[in-house]
Design a protein around this motif. Sequence first.
Motif, mmCIF file in Angstrom:
data_model
loop_
_atom_site.group_PDB
_atom_site.id
_atom_site.type_symbol
_atom_site.label_atom_id
_atom_site.label_comp_id
_atom_site.label_asym_id
_atom_site.label_seq_id
_atom_site.Cartn_x
_atom_site.Cartn_y
_atom_site.Cartn_z
ATOM 1 N N ARG A 10 -13.218 76.244 8.191
ATOM 2 C CA ARG A 10 -12.573 75.972 9.477
ATOM 3 C C ARG A 10 -13.168 74.765 10.199
ATOM 4 N NH1 ARG A 10 -9.377 80.132 11.681
ATOM 5 N NH2 ARG A 10 -9.414 82.098 10.531
ATOM 6 N N ASP A 11 -14.440 74.461 9.930
ATOM 7 C CA ASP A 11 -15.124 73.443 10.736
ATOM 8 C C ASP A 11 -15.574 72.230 9.943
ATOM 9 O OD1 ASP A 11 -15.083 74.750 13.355
ATOM 10 O OD2 ASP A 11 -16.303 76.275 12.386
ATOM 11 N N GLN A 35 -20.011 70.273 15.227
ATOM 12 C CA GLN A 35 -20.187 71.058 16.450
ATOM 13 C C GLN A 35 -21.628 71.560 16.555
ATOM 14 O OE1 GLN A 35 -17.846 71.674 19.032
ATOM 15 N NE2 GLN A 35 -19.744 72.314 20.023
ATOM 16 N N LEU A 38 -23.763 68.771 17.749
ATOM 17 C CA LEU A 38 -23.553 68.484 19.174
ATOM 18 C C LEU A 38 -24.170 69.570 20.056
ATOM 19 C CD1 LEU A 38 -19.939 67.182 18.751
ATOM 20 C CD2 LEU A 38 -21.766 65.870 19.865
ATOM 21 N N ASP A 39 -24.222 70.805 19.543
ATOM 22 C CA ASP A 39 -24.802 71.912 20.316
ATOM 23 C C ASP A 39 -26.283 71.683 20.593
ATOM 24 O OD1 ASP A 39 -22.414 73.259 20.434
ATOM 25 O OD2 ASP A 39 -22.913 74.737 18.882
ATOM 26 N N ARG A 76 -12.073 72.017 14.812
ATOM 27 C CA ARG A 76 -11.773 72.899 15.942
ATOM 28 C C ARG A 76 -12.646 72.410 17.087
ATOM 29 N NH1 ARG A 76 -12.784 79.150 14.166
ATOM 30 N NH2 ARG A 76 -14.751 78.265 13.421
ATOM 31 N N ALA A 77 -12.042 72.030 18.180
ATOM 32 C CA ALA A 77 -12.836 71.585 19.332
ATOM 33 C C ALA A 77 -12.546 72.521 20.496
ATOM 34 C CB ALA A 77 -12.492 70.154 19.704
ATOM 35 N N TYR A 78 -13.501 72.592 21.424
ATOM 36 C CA TYR A 78 -13.360 73.508 22.561
ATOM 37 C C TYR A 78 -12.602 72.888 23.731
ATOM 38 C CZ TYR A 78 -16.699 76.481 20.149
ATOM 39 O OH TYR A 78 -17.308 77.284 19.227
ATOM 40 N N SER A 116 -6.792 71.972 21.281
ATOM 41 C CA SER A 116 -8.015 71.497 20.631
ATOM 42 C C SER A 116 -8.421 72.401 19.476
ATOM 43 C CB SER A 116 -9.156 71.416 21.652
ATOM 44 O OG SER A 116 -9.371 72.670 22.269
ATOM 45 N N GLY A 117 -7.937 73.620 19.466
ATOM 46 C CA GLY A 117 -8.325 74.565 18.413
ATOM 47 C C GLY A 117 -7.685 74.236 17.069
ATOM 48 N N SER A 118 -6.550 73.555 17.117
ATOM 49 C CA SER A 118 -5.898 73.087 15.889
ATOM 50 C C SER A 118 -5.823 71.574 15.964
ATOM 51 C CB SER A 118 -4.460 73.609 15.776
ATOM 52 O OG SER A 118 -4.374 74.956 16.138
ATOM 53 N N ARG B 10 -24.976 80.174 22.954
ATOM 54 C CA ARG B 10 -23.675 79.670 23.410
ATOM 55 C C ARG B 10 -22.539 80.665 23.180
ATOM 56 N NH1 ARG B 10 -23.254 74.081 24.406
ATOM 57 N NH2 ARG B 10 -25.117 72.873 23.868
ATOM 58 N N ARG B 76 -17.193 80.863 24.398
ATOM 59 C CA ARG B 76 -16.503 79.584 24.139
ATOM 60 C C ARG B 76 -15.266 79.932 23.320
ATOM 61 N NH1 ARG B 76 -20.680 75.387 21.256
ATOM 62 N NH2 ARG B 76 -21.017 77.184 19.894
ATOM 63 N N ALA B 77 -14.104 79.612 23.822
ATOM 64 C CA ALA B 77 -12.886 79.881 23.054
ATOM 65 C C ALA B 77 -12.196 78.556 22.770
ATOM 66 C CB ALA B 77 -11.960 80.815 23.818
ATOM 67 N N TYR B 78 -11.380 78.541 21.717
ATOM 68 C CA TYR B 78 -10.716 77.296 21.317
ATOM 69 C C TYR B 78 -9.392 77.077 22.034
ATOM 70 C CZ TYR B 78 -14.170 77.038 17.603
ATOM 71 O OH TYR B 78 -15.349 76.954 16.916
ATOM 72 N N SER B 116 -11.184 76.417 28.100
ATOM 73 C CA SER B 116 -11.602 77.545 27.270
ATOM 74 C C SER B 116 -13.022 77.373 26.754
ATOM 75 C CB SER B 116 -10.649 77.701 26.085
ATOM 76 O OG SER B 116 -10.580 76.504 25.326
ATOM 77 N N GLY B 117 -13.517 76.150 26.769
ATOM 78 C CA GLY B 117 -14.864 75.887 26.269
ATOM 79 C C GLY B 117 -15.947 76.395 27.199
ATOM 80 N N PRO B 252 0.201 75.830 15.394
ATOM 81 C CA PRO B 252 -0.399 77.114 15.046
ATOM 82 C C PRO B 252 -1.432 77.470 16.110
ATOM 83 C CG PRO B 252 -1.370 75.352 13.748
ATOM 84 C CD PRO B 252 -0.317 74.707 14.606
ATOM 85 N N VAL B 254 -5.070 79.007 16.616
ATOM 86 C CA VAL B 254 -6.256 79.300 15.835
ATOM 87 C C VAL B 254 -6.775 80.692 16.214
ATOM 88 C CG1 VAL B 254 -7.871 78.277 17.498
ATOM 89 C CG2 VAL B 254 -8.411 78.224 15.065
#
Lengths: 335, 335
Positions: A10-11, A35, A38-39, A76-78, A116-118, B10, B76-78, B116-117, B252, B254
């Motif tokens: 997924r990432d 990700q 970056l965290d 997948r970005a937040y 951002s999730g897709s 996180r 944290r959600a996408y 959502s982040g 879609p 995610v």
Amino acid sequence: MKLASLKSGRDGHLVVVSKDLTRYSDASHIAPTLQAALDDWKVMAPKLQSLAQEIEVGSVPTERFHEHDCASPLPRAYQWADGSAYINHVELVRKARGAEVPESFYSDPLMYQGVSGSTLGPRDPIPLGDTAWGCDMEAEVCVITDDVPMGVSASDAADHIQLILICNDVSLRGLIPAELAKGFGFFQSKPPCAFSPVAVTPDELGDAWQDTLIHLPMHVDYRGEAFGRAEAGVDATFNMAQLVAHAAKTRPLVAGSIIGSGTVSNKGADGGAGKPVAEGGLGYSCIAEIRMIEKIASGEFKTPFMDIGDTVRIEMLDKSGHSIFGAIEQEVVSV
Amino acid sequence: MKLASLKSGRDGHLVVVSKDLTRYSDASHIAPTLQAALDDWKVMAPKLQSLAQEIEVGSVPTERFHEHDCASPLPRAYQWADGSAYINHVELVRKARGAEVPESFYSDPLMYQGVSGSTLGPRDPIPLGDTAWGCDMEAEVCVITDDVPMGVSASDAADHIQLILICNDVSLRGLIPAELAKGFGFFQSKPPCAFSPVAVTPDELGDAWQDTLIHLPMHVDYRGEAFGRAEAGVDATFNMAQLVAHAAKTRPLVAGSIIGSGTVSNKGADGGAGKPVAEGGLGYSCIAEIRMIEKIASGEFKTPFMDIGDTVRIEMLDKSGHSIFGAIEQEVVSV
């Protein structure tokens, strides 16, 4: 340094890419995903920089880098918040329908929140449910931030820009009027974006990165022909740091937030609407602009939106003509 | 089963919570985070269900569950996409300014994309930069999906609803008019939401979960007094499956996408504006509604928006009076 996420799960799988985009070295011993890097960017960035230097001097094993193996740098970005730095784009859209641009647009950025999730990989097709949706590309500059505190100033926001990339903000023009009329902004009319194969640290841009803008042209080729060469450092009412600060006014931005410039758009040399590339102008970064210019000039739209099989290529070259971010190259497919 | 994310890093630390919300058992040997569980839900859900049963029969070690130790179930959600299922809320807002509700609003859901982040834990304070921003709560029902394909039908969308929770969709009413006037929808006016301590599978709601709506009242207490008891199963123009399908029309979703109902809002018994709880009505799930009713009745707003130190508590009780999701309980603090 230049970072990419090879398609995997997924990432994606984090790799460091050579400056010339020909070779890469696995970075998963430093961080499994971008990700994750970056965290904990303060710790991870120096380690990734060291690996990047080792790649340049040939002291680590590398493999051949293929842009088509890439997912978006953050698959997948937040957060994906897209501004409108280039007000010329907004002016054209409004002028075509006889509406004024409110004075506030020159001091208070337009910004919407997108999916951002897709995301789409840089060579993934653009899935289109219906050509009546009016599929268009928008070539944009984007930045990826680390953690940004709520209420950050624009000058402090500049220090939170850790990576830069470009994107194709796919837009479904046919769905926009009804959606905006509802008053809640874009939703269905802004499907997933495609991002460039690599994201780069600001130092990779050298002198071209000034005042948090890239002073280079955005190359957009449509159906195999030059369509846009708009200068990303020109006619920007807002810079990227100002857009980051706008996004963070009432919320913190989580590490890995992506902020976009909006469609890169220049006025013509005479201060009016820009000319097509074929007529010696800088062209356009989206189809909507040429349609607006057609509408203003002749009263009707001429250029259609993207059809199944149409292709778009978006890239930015440095002053020596080398690709900085790799190319986004997509074909519209029916789903 | 009931799932929570205890505050840790996180993304929190996944635990399974007893039905009565008194005890929990660590679930990190199954999945470290709720997002990780959702990423592989078909495999993870049965394992988490087994653990939930073991908790109920007392065959695994448990610890005391404290709601204030919780982050949001997905810290944290996408994706956070918020609809407006309860059109009564929209009707009130429009009526107060003498505007009609377009006919399309009854067949085409309003929906915006929110941050959502960054989220707030259920007992975290609401950080407010300026009381002039007009801080308000909105009590809503939310669902969390697994991977939803683009173009899903509403009936198929129902099967993608894996978890249910409630939220406080914090709104900055003072920033909304100028932001909506720009035409791009909410951005700064919708800061991070707070979600309930636990998210539950649909079976935990029993008969109260019908047609993807919760047929129970939404309890909202404001400044320590009963403020709203609106029935979430009544006056819903759209159900949650329809909102999921709307969100997925051109993209879609995610796994781990959160879709919201919008403010739960009922008409009065006479079909008109609902009465306050103190006058025997079902009250309101946000301050804006009582203000609109005041404006319609007397020509002026009376109830102010939230001040520093004001508190809101949002909860849903089953027919026996037991808390289903735990309580969101927040105080506004100056930042």
